[in-house]
Design a protein around this motif. Structure first.
Motif, short mmCIF file in Angstrom:
data_model
loop_
_atom_site.label_atom_id
_atom_site.label_comp_id
_atom_site.label_asym_id
_atom_site.label_seq_id
_atom_site.Cartn_x
_atom_site.Cartn_y
_atom_site.Cartn_z
N LYS A 170 0.82 -1.22 0.00
CA LYS A 170 0.00 0.00 0.00
C LYS A 170 0.85 1.26 0.00
N SER A 171 1.76 1.31 0.98
CA SER A 171 2.57 2.52 1.09
C SER A 171 3.44 2.69 -0.15
N SER A 172 3.87 1.56 -0.70
CA SER A 172 4.70 1.65 -1.91
C SER A 172 3.92 2.29 -3.05
N VAL B 205 4.01 -0.90 9.81
CA VAL B 205 4.70 0.37 9.61
C VAL B 205 3.71 1.53 9.65
N THR B 206 2.61 1.36 8.91
CA THR B 206 1.59 2.40 8.95
C THR B 206 0.70 2.12 10.16
N ARG B 207 0.78 3.01 11.17
CA ARG B 207 0.06 2.71 12.40
C ARG B 207 -1.06 3.72 12.70
N ILE C 34 -5.76 8.21 1.37
CA ILE C 34 -5.51 7.90 2.78
C ILE C 34 -4.92 6.50 2.90
N ASP C 35 -3.77 6.43 3.52
CA ASP C 35 -3.10 5.15 3.75
C ASP C 35 -3.54 4.64 5.13
N LEU C 36 -3.93 3.39 5.18
CA LEU C 36 -4.39 2.83 6.45
C LEU C 36 -3.49 1.68 6.89
MG MG Z 1 2.04 0.82 4.90
#
Ligand code: MG
Ligand code: GDP
Length: 638
Positions: free
Chosen positions: A71-73, A90-92, A176-178
């Protein structure tokens, strides 16, 4: 029709706006949105800048998927901003990435979040804000913010972190990254971490304004993907679900054909279809391969891939293609969301205005102004009290109507007791004295009546207590309503009302007792009695010439007639007493006592305002401002 892309997209590709990729800028993609797209993005931007997203949901894109699905990538590749990512959680916190294409300025970012550590300022704000022009420190800032909000470690948190990126090289998107879905908690994570994350995801994806971007790695079985199931659950029609397949470079040899089927929408059908992207792998990150270079590599990967090559010409592969598709999807979605948005803003405005009216008009702070305000407030209360006590029609339940109900019950009780003299013969036999047969005992007549009437005292006192309760309820409601924002004034008024009521109740109870004492004397001048007498003796008697009571007189009829007269006296007497002492006098006394507050007591203290109310008022005023601006923006647009 618009010309589509200078390369990549063939004519006749899905939607219409002009989006151009300019060649030559190594790896940068860069598109010009024509006037059919830009206004929508600008409108949402304007709405966001007035802060209306606090009140209504604005169209946005949310990225969901399993942990480490990429996702973040994907976000990173879309935004050109390096985000914290890697293995593990990583995404908290939800991270809102607002990409703003701005020409003529240097790269710039603003990170904001609601600080949990610092105390709110006087406007109730506790927002932390960092502005910076160096893209390499984004990661650190986000990590710090996450540590503050979700604690150091592996916990998650609902608070949103917002990163606004202004650059000439990004597309206009808000995503929005979750946190990713996990199944098994790792050391330090609560047992229910999986549910916590799903709850957080649900909060975002269930909103109609959200486009759900589901990220699925190519190397797992798509049918088992939790995120896709969640998205299908909240959007069964697939109107706002977009799927992305990541990590095509990591698949097992031999599975390519199966994956191609997925992209061709032949396995799990999605209305908006699939896009395949290849982002930087761990090795490339470790080797510090720049994002731009990664985009070039991605293109080469597809060009050189025997099976996935076809996806390029079908516009079903690469980050660039995804960016365009998302922008178009988002704008479509904005278009569709506008009527609903407009309606929501209107409705909220209405509500906020009404609520504000209720808690508006805080008292002036200077002594003179405060005193005038106090007088005005009390006078308003007094006039309300007068009108409920006089039964003027109010919007609320009418107090007098309620009392009248109790008075009718009292009348009913009196009537019930009317025909209970049928055991008179028994009584006469039992109580016969020295009188000869045929002579009546007047004492007995009196005793029977006295006993009978005395039985009415208990229901009479009952009536008093019930009506007192009703009046108290109405007065208390009135106090709460009129002095809603002033707890000190409210308590004083309630105390006063209660004290007055209890002394008035005492007084009325005395009067009722006196009334029953009087009823012990058997007396009437009511012509009804004479009339009955004439009827049962078939003679014409007058006050001056009464018959001797003899055996011809029907005892029980005489008793009934006398009782009827008593009942007639009492059926009005008690309601009159109650209305006069409990209602009229109480209202007058309360009004006078409330007005007397104006002299003497510390006016400012009396008008001490509930902090909750003043906080709410500040909040409502801010909200009203936002909504008014939003409505204006919408009106100008539509
Ligand atoms: Mg992430
Ligand atoms: P998230 O947890 O869903 O946000 O996943 P991340 O974006 O942090 O990615 C997890 C890992 O997968 C990272 O090490 C990425 O480098 C790697 N990754 C993501 N996309 C790709 C891809 O397309 N190819 C390869 N080889 N690795 C990828």
């Amino acid at each position: 029709m618009f010309s589509l892309f200078s390369r990549g997209f063939p004519p006749g590709a899905p939607v219409s706006p002009t989006v151009q990729y300019s060649k030559g800028m190594e790896g940068e993609f860069h598109h010009h949105l024509d006037e059919n797209i830009r206004p929508y993005i600008d409108l949402i931007d304007t709405l966001r800048s007035v802060g209306v997203q606090n009140d209504v949901s604005l169209p946005t894109i949310v990225v969901i998927g399993d942990q480490s699905s990429g996702k973040s990538s994907v976000l990173e590749a879309l935004s050109g901003v390096a985000l914290p990512r890697g293995s593990g959680i990583v995404t908290r916190c939800p991270l809102e990435l607002r990409l703003r294409k701005v020409t003529g300025v240097k790269w710039k970012a603003v990170l904001t979040y609601r600080s949990v550590k610092s105390r709110p300022d006087k406007h109730g704000n506790n927002v932390k804000k960092f502005e910076f022009e160096d893209s390499s420190i984004v990661e650190k800032h986000i990590t710090d913010a996450q540590n503050e909000l979700a604690g150091k470690g592996v916990g998650i948190c609902d608070e949103l972190i917002t990163l606004e990126v202004m650059s000439k090289d990004v597309c206009d998107l808000t995503l929005i990254d979750l946190p990713g879905i996990v199944r098994v908690p790792v050391a330090g994570q609560p047992e229910d971490i999986g549910d916590q994350i799903k709850c957080l995801i649900m909060k975002y994806i269930q909103k109609h304004e959200t486009i759900n971007l589901v990220v699925v790695p190519c190397n797992i079985d798509i049918a088992t993907t939790e995120a896709l199931k969640m998205a299908q659950n909240v959007d069964p029609e697939g109107i706002r679900t977009v799927a992305i397949l990541t990590k095509p470079d990591l698949i097992d040899k031999g599975t390519e054909k199966g994956i191609l089927k997925v992209v061709h929408n032949k396995v799990i059908h999605l209305r908006k279809g699939y896009t395949m992207v290849k982002c930087r792998g761990q090795q490339q990150i470790d080797d510090r391969i720049p994002l731009e270079e990664a985009l070039e590599e991605e293109k080469e990967f597809f060009q050189n891939h025997d099976i996935f090559r076809c996806l390029l010409s079908e516009n079903k592969a690469t980050i660039k293609c995804l960016a365009v598709k998302l922008t178009i999807d988002l704008v479509d979605h904005i278009k569709n969301s506008l009527p609903r948005l407009d309606e929501q803003v209107k409705k909220l405005l209405w509500n906020v205005r009404n609520e504000l009216k209720e808690c508006e008009g805080g008292s002036p702070q200077d002594p003179k102004g405060a005193k005038e305000f106090l007088i005005k407030t009390i006078k308003k209360f007094n006039s309300n009290v007068t009108s409920i006590s006089s039964g003027e029609l109010m919007l609320e339940e009418n107090l007098l109507a309620e009392l009248r109900g109790e008075f009718r019950k009292w009348n009913y009780t009196l009537n019930q007791k009317k025909s209970r003299f049928n055991n008179v013969k028994e009584l006469m036999k039992k109580n016969r004295g020295r009188e000869l047969h045929g002579f009546l005992n007047y004492k007995l007549f009196e005793t029977i009546l006295q006993d009978h009437v005395a039985q009415l005292k208990e229901p009479a006192i009952d009536l008093l207590h019930k009506t007192n309760g009703i009046i108290n309820k109405h007065l208390t409601d009135m106090v709460s309503r009129c002095f809603r924002n002033y707890p000190v004034l409210q308590n004083i008024a309630k105390d006063k009302a209660e004290n007055i009521q209890s002394s008035q109740q005492y007084k009325t109870e005395e009067r009722i007792s006196e009334q029953f004492d009087m009823e012990n004397v058997i007396f009437t001048q009511d012509p009804l009695f004479l009339k009955t007498l004439n009827e049962i003796t078939n003679e014409r008697y007058s006050e001056e010439e009464l018959p001797l009571i003899d055996k011809n007189c029907k005892y029980s009829q005489m008793l009934e007639t006398y009782y009827e007269i008593v009942a007639q006296r009492l059926t009005d007497q008690l309601p009159l007493m109650i209305t006069n002492f409990m209602l009229k006098q109480t209202a007058e006394m309360l009004s006078i006592e409330m007005l007397s507050l104006v002299d003497g007591a510390n006016v400012i203290k009396l008008l001490f305002e509930d902090t909750e109310v003043s906080r709410r008022r500040t909040e409502l005023r801010a909200c009203l401002g936002r909504l008014t601006d939003a409505q204006e923006a919408l009106n100008n647009f539509i």
